[in-house]
Write an enzyme that holds these catalytic residues in place. Structure first.
Site, PDB file in Angstrom:
ATOM      1  N   TYR A  99     -92.611  41.648  68.492  1.00 31.14           N
ATOM      2  CA  TYR A  99     -91.500  42.604  68.536  1.00 31.14           C
ATOM      3  C   TYR A  99     -90.497  42.167  69.605  1.00 31.14           C
ATOM      4  O   TYR A  99     -90.899  41.727  70.688  1.00 31.14           O
ATOM      5  CB  TYR A  99     -92.003  43.998  68.884  1.00 31.14           C
ATOM      6  CG  TYR A  99     -92.976  44.586  67.887  1.00 31.14           C
ATOM      7  CD1 TYR A  99     -92.570  45.549  66.970  1.00 31.14           C
ATOM      8  CD2 TYR A  99     -94.312  44.191  67.880  1.00 31.14           C
ATOM      9  CE1 TYR A  99     -93.458  46.107  66.068  1.00 31.14           C
ATOM     10  CE2 TYR A  99     -95.211  44.736  66.973  1.00 31.14           C
ATOM     11  CZ  TYR A  99     -94.779  45.691  66.071  1.00 31.14           C
ATOM     12  OH  TYR A  99     -95.663  46.231  65.174  1.00 31.14           O
TER      13      TYR A  99
ATOM     14  N   HIS B 271     -88.805  47.207  64.937  1.00 37.56           N
ATOM     15  CA  HIS B 271     -89.755  46.682  63.969  1.00 37.56           C
ATOM     16  C   HIS B 271     -90.136  45.261  64.388  1.00 37.56           C
ATOM     17  O   HIS B 271     -89.377  44.572  65.070  1.00 37.56           O
ATOM     18  CB  HIS B 271     -89.143  46.646  62.563  1.00 37.56           C
ATOM     19  CG  HIS B 271     -88.988  48.000  61.946  1.00 37.56           C
ATOM     20  ND1 HIS B 271     -90.069  48.748  61.517  1.00 37.56           N
ATOM     21  CD2 HIS B 271     -87.878  48.736  61.679  1.00 37.56           C
ATOM     22  CE1 HIS B 271     -89.628  49.893  61.017  1.00 37.56           C
ATOM     23  NE2 HIS B 271     -88.314  49.912  61.100  1.00 37.56           N
TER      24      HIS B 271
ATOM     25  N   LYS C 261     -90.607  39.980  57.018  1.00 40.95           N
ATOM     26  CA  LYS C 261     -90.876  39.322  58.290  1.00 40.95           C
ATOM     27  C   LYS C 261     -90.941  37.815  58.067  1.00 40.95           C
ATOM     28  O   LYS C 261     -90.997  37.348  56.925  1.00 40.95           O
ATOM     29  CB  LYS C 261     -92.179  39.831  58.902  1.00 40.95           C
ATOM     30  CG  LYS C 261     -92.208  41.352  59.070  1.00 40.95           C
ATOM     31  CD  LYS C 261     -93.472  41.817  59.724  1.00 40.95           C
ATOM     32  CE  LYS C 261     -93.617  43.333  59.622  1.00 40.95           C
ATOM     33  NZ  LYS C 261     -92.453  44.072  60.108  1.00 40.95           N
TER      34      LYS C 261
END
Length: 299
Positions: free
Chosen positions: A230, A238, A269
């Protein structure tokens, strides 16, 4: 700051220590306890804080905390401790009863004008419901109402006498987030042996490198990785990267690589392979993203 070792797991029980670890040192761990007032839910959890092995090693290496074991917690309570506990519970019960009486007294005092008016109306045989109390009384009745004197202190005592007596079954039970009778003589500083395998060493080296780069790091099991990264506190941000730890010469199958890339793409991601080079004592990173593909139709 003390980290409590219990059956090969390391916990933080003190709320101030939890906050300091999060704010000052970017060590997050996992809250695994329940809230005393919300025990039947698992959305928001409370203390204790369960630390990752990598977090424990880092805290000890940086001299931020020390690892201890409290032997008395694994033994039945002594007679003196049991008596101290009962005395403490009785003190809390008396304090709660006094607090209940004070709060009720404040409530009655704030409504005293309405209570006095209702009392006077009852003495004159008038209606006391809210709707009829709004109606204007005739001059003679109003004068009679105003002439009645009520001792507010006696009235307060009468109302407080109606308050049911608090029993121990109805009293709140305090759930401690730290051992209330902490004694330095009961604790023993213990050694922490993690990492002791090559795979664990790779994970720790990667964790330490990412922590020193200023990232917030959590367990990555829920997305099939070793860590989640993070840019700031997870409360506000997020995660951006899924970290997969690899030895320099370790092979990864195409199927496994495709699966991990697809998962990272699905959760928006970036998959990052973190490779520890023992010869250079350095961690190298390789980011991977799913580019997609198109199927060609036969003409």
């Amino acid at each position: 700051m003390y980290l409590i070792l219990s059956k090969n797991n390391v916990f933080v029980w003190n709320a101030d220590d939890w906050l300091k670890l999060r704010q000052d040192h970017r060590v997050l761990g996992d809250l695994i306890g329940s809230f005393p007032k919300s025990t039947r839910q698992d959305v928001f959890l409370g203390l204790p804080l369960l630390l990752l092995p990598e977090e424990v090693t880092l805290l000890l290496e940086k001299n931020i905390a020390c690892l201890v074991q409290n032997h008395s917690l694994g033994k039945p309570p002594t007679v003196s401790l049991s008596e101290k506990f009962e005395e403490y519970r009785n003190t809390l019960f008396i304090e709660q009863a006094e607090c209940l009486r004070k709060n009720r007294s404040k409530q009655i005092t704030s409504l005293m004008d309405k209570i006095v008016e209702g009392k006077k109306r009852k003495m004159l045989g008038l209606h006391t419901n809210k709707k009829k109390m709004r109606k204007t009384l005739d001059k003679k009745t109003q004068e009679a109402l105003d002439s009645i004197e009520i001792n507010t202190q006696n009235l307060l005592e009468e109302e407080l006498a109606k308050l049911p007596k608090l029993t121990k079954n109805e009293a709140f039970v305090q759930t401690h987030t730290a051992y209330p009778w902490f004694n330095r003589d009961d604790i023993e500083i213990v050694q922490w042996k993690y990492p002791f395998t090559s795979d664990q060493q790779v994970k720790y080296k990667v964790y330490k490198d990412l922590w020193e780069r200023g990232y917030y790091i959590t367990n990555g099991d829920k997305f099939g990785g070793d860590f989640l990264i993070y840019p700031g506190d997870p409360i506000m941000f997020h995660s951006q990267f899924i970290i997969q730890c690899q030895c320099k010469d370790e092979e990864i199958s195409v199927i496994e690589l495709v699966a991990k890339c697809r998962i990272s793409c699905h959760v928006r991601k970036t998959l990052v392979l973190a490779m520890y080079c023992k010869e250079e004592d350095r961690v190298k990173y390789q980011s991977l993203q799913w580019a997609g593909s198109k199927t060609l139709e036969n003409s």
